[in-house]
Scaffold this motif. Structure first.
Motif, PDB file in Angstrom:
ATOM      1  N   CYS A 113      46.366  32.711  49.170  1.00 38.07           N
ATOM      2  CA  CYS A 113      47.542  32.553  48.393  1.00 38.07           C
ATOM      3  C   CYS A 113      47.788  33.668  47.397  1.00 38.07           C
ATOM      4  CB  CYS A 113      47.282  30.977  47.384  1.00 38.07           C
ATOM      5  SG  CYS A 113      47.353  29.753  48.506  1.00 38.07           S
ATOM      6  N   LEU A 114      47.155  34.693  47.129  1.00 34.78           N
ATOM      7  CA  LEU A 114      47.593  35.649  46.237  1.00 34.78           C
ATOM      8  C   LEU A 114      47.435  36.905  47.184  1.00 34.78           C
ATOM      9  CD1 LEU A 114      44.576  37.310  45.194  1.00 34.78           C
ATOM     10  CD2 LEU A 114      44.494  35.149  43.743  1.00 34.78           C
ATOM     11  N   ALA A 115      47.151  37.023  48.449  1.00 32.59           N
ATOM     12  CA  ALA A 115      46.976  38.291  49.199  1.00 32.59           C
ATOM     13  C   ALA A 115      48.145  38.872  49.033  1.00 32.59           C
ATOM     14  CB  ALA A 115      46.721  37.971  50.375  1.00 32.59           C
ATOM     15  N   ASP A 116      49.565  38.403  49.279  1.00 34.17           N
ATOM     16  CA  ASP A 116      50.613  39.225  49.159  1.00 34.17           C
ATOM     17  C   ASP A 116      51.269  39.247  47.889  1.00 34.17           C
ATOM     18  OD1 ASP A 116      50.440  39.799  52.006  1.00 34.17           O
ATOM     19  OD2 ASP A 116      51.436  37.833  52.587  1.00 34.17           O
ATOM     20  N   ASP A 117      50.646  38.866  46.605  1.00 32.33           N
ATOM     21  CA  ASP A 117      51.170  39.079  45.600  1.00 32.33           C
ATOM     22  C   ASP A 117      51.360  40.670  45.153  1.00 32.33           C
ATOM     23  OD1 ASP A 117      51.273  36.266  45.323  1.00 32.33           O
ATOM     24  OD2 ASP A 117      49.529  36.160  43.756  1.00 32.33           O
ATOM     25  N   GLU A 118      52.061  40.994  43.979  1.00 36.35           N
ATOM     26  CA  GLU A 118      52.081  42.387  43.551  1.00 36.35           C
ATOM     27  C   GLU A 118      50.941  42.681  43.009  1.00 36.35           C
ATOM     28  OE1 GLU A 118      55.052  42.988  40.675  1.00 36.35           O
ATOM     29  OE2 GLU A 118      56.778  42.224  41.896  1.00 36.35           O
ATOM     30  N   ASP A 119      50.387  44.072  43.241  1.00 33.66           N
ATOM     31  CA  ASP A 119      48.993  44.615  42.999  1.00 33.66           C
ATOM     32  C   ASP A 119      49.081  44.574  41.447  1.00 33.66           C
ATOM     33  OD1 ASP A 119      46.835  45.975  42.970  1.00 33.66           O
ATOM     34  OD2 ASP A 119      47.635  48.060  43.174  1.00 33.66           O
ATOM     35  N   SER A 120      47.846  43.979  40.935  1.00 35.33           N
ATOM     36  CA  SER A 120      47.753  43.902  39.526  1.00 35.33           C
ATOM     37  C   SER A 120      46.164  43.687  39.469  1.00 35.33           C
ATOM     38  CB  SER A 120      48.338  42.680  39.039  1.00 35.33           C
ATOM     39  OG  SER A 120      47.795  41.416  39.665  1.00 35.33           O
TER      40      SER A 120
END
Length: 377
Positions: free
Chosen positions: A299-306
């Protein structure tokens, strides 16, 4: 956590499940492993024809615009079949790096071919002494006019033995462990100055060492600015590996449960022994915990880098590494001696789970990474 698939996602899952079930029986897998390619080129072609290799790419590049959840659904089925094809390496990692760093011309030329299954790519990020540190790069690249030449040695290039293009990280500035100064290049493995030593990995796959001696490379993105993209796309690769591990664990649990229901000792089915029931419950508990973490990673693999994204991915990989090894060990112990033989598929699931626990970082690496990201956050 209320996690439900859409109708389209269910269809994707069923397509991948049916393809793996129809092609990847255990005897066929052994033949694929022993072949020159090390996997089934026909199966790879089928994946392309069914659009599975196009799932993560944008529609304008010949894909379907899928995200981490769609990748998870495919990787879990590949894990159930302990499939040998370098899907993560070619589609997720190489495709993701080209998509993030490549020029419009490079994207148009390469990503459409990867999406259709016509091009199989590989990624060479590891070196002999890097030990999971993707910034530890001693391979060098030098510019002469408009051309770049690379020299160095890369290790554990999964799928590199058959790749049409290999993405190679090389240093154009800085010291050997600096994050700045790392560039990424497209290398034709058949060109002058490139040689490969192909070998079999312990889980039945094939990889190669890559030797570069003034080999020509085509720069992806800006020189010296590739590390952020490498770190980000490695996170997507970790999420994909987590899903593959869950698939392999699920198959291992099913295999073990069937064995406990049929194997007799002292005239009694061994599944009636309470101590074995408890161990089976522990296996299922680890599987469920790993499944939750794989869903989180997807679910967070394609989130912005953080820092938060990096910390959660490290946590997911840490939990799944441990769960995978536990399930593998219990599968072998509950089966007894048969699970140690090469002719039994339980051994191959165990080997793959152990290998996944070392790809892109082992327990210690991700525990340290998680602690480091928490301090940043």
């Amino acid at each position: 956590m209320d996690f439900k698939l859409t109708e389209e996602q269910q269809m994707l899952q069923e397509t991948a499940e049916r393809l793996v079930r129809d092609v990847y029986d255990f005897e066929s897998r052994n033949k694929f492993s022993e072949s020159e390619a090390g996997f089934s080129t026909a199966f790879w072609q089928q994946m392309g024809e069914l659009g599975l290799t196009a799932i993560p790419f944008a529609e304008e590049l010949g894909g379907f615009g899928g995200g981490g959840v769609e990748t998870m659904l495919i990787m879990e089925q590949l894990g159930k079949g302990i499939c040998l094809e370098p899907y993560m390496e070619s589609v997720i990692l190489a495709g993701g790096l080209i998509g993030q760093l490549g020029s419009d011309a490079q994207k148009e030329e390469l990503m459409g071919a990867i999406a259709s299954g016509e091009l199989q790519a590989a990624v060479a990020l590891d070196e002999l002494n890097s030990h999971y540190d993707l910034a530890n790069v001693t391979t060098t690249a030098k510019q002469d006019g408009s051309e770049w030449t690379l020299s160095g040695r890369k290790g554990v290039v999964i799928g590199g033995q058959t790749a049409g293009k290999i993405l190679v990280s090389a240093r154009t500035a800085g010291d050997s462990r600096d994050e700045q100064g790392i560039s990424l290049f497209l290398v034709d493995p058949t060109s002058a100055g490139v040689s490969r030593r192909v070998y079999a990995t312990v889980d039945g796959r094939k990889a190669c060492e890559l030797f570069l001696d003034n080999a020509k490379g085509e720069l992806l993105g800006e020189a010296g600015k590739a590390f952020d993209a490498i770190r980000y796309q490695s996170g997507r690769a970790i999420a994909a590996l987590c899903a593959e591990a869950v698939g392999a664990m699920r198959a291992s649990c099913d295999l073990t449960l069937d064995y406990l229901k049929t194997r007799k000792q002292f005239g009694v089915v061994i599944g009636k022994f309470q101590v074995l029931q408890h161990r089976m419950v522990d296996m299922i508990s680890e599987l469920e915990r790993a499944t939750s973490m794989a869903i989180l990673a997807a679910c967070l693999a394609d989130d912005e880098d953080s820092a938060e994204r990096s910390a959660k991915l490290a946590a997911a990989k840490f939990v799944i590494n441990r769960a995978g090894r536990y399930v593998a060990e219990q599968c072998i112990q509950l089966h007894g001696g048969i699970a140690m033989t090469w002719e039994y598929n339980g051994a191959h699931y165990a080997k793959r789970l152990v290998m996944i626990s070392h790809q892109f970082g082992d327990d210690d690496h991700h525990l340290e990474a998680y602690a480091a990201q928490l301090s940043v956050a």
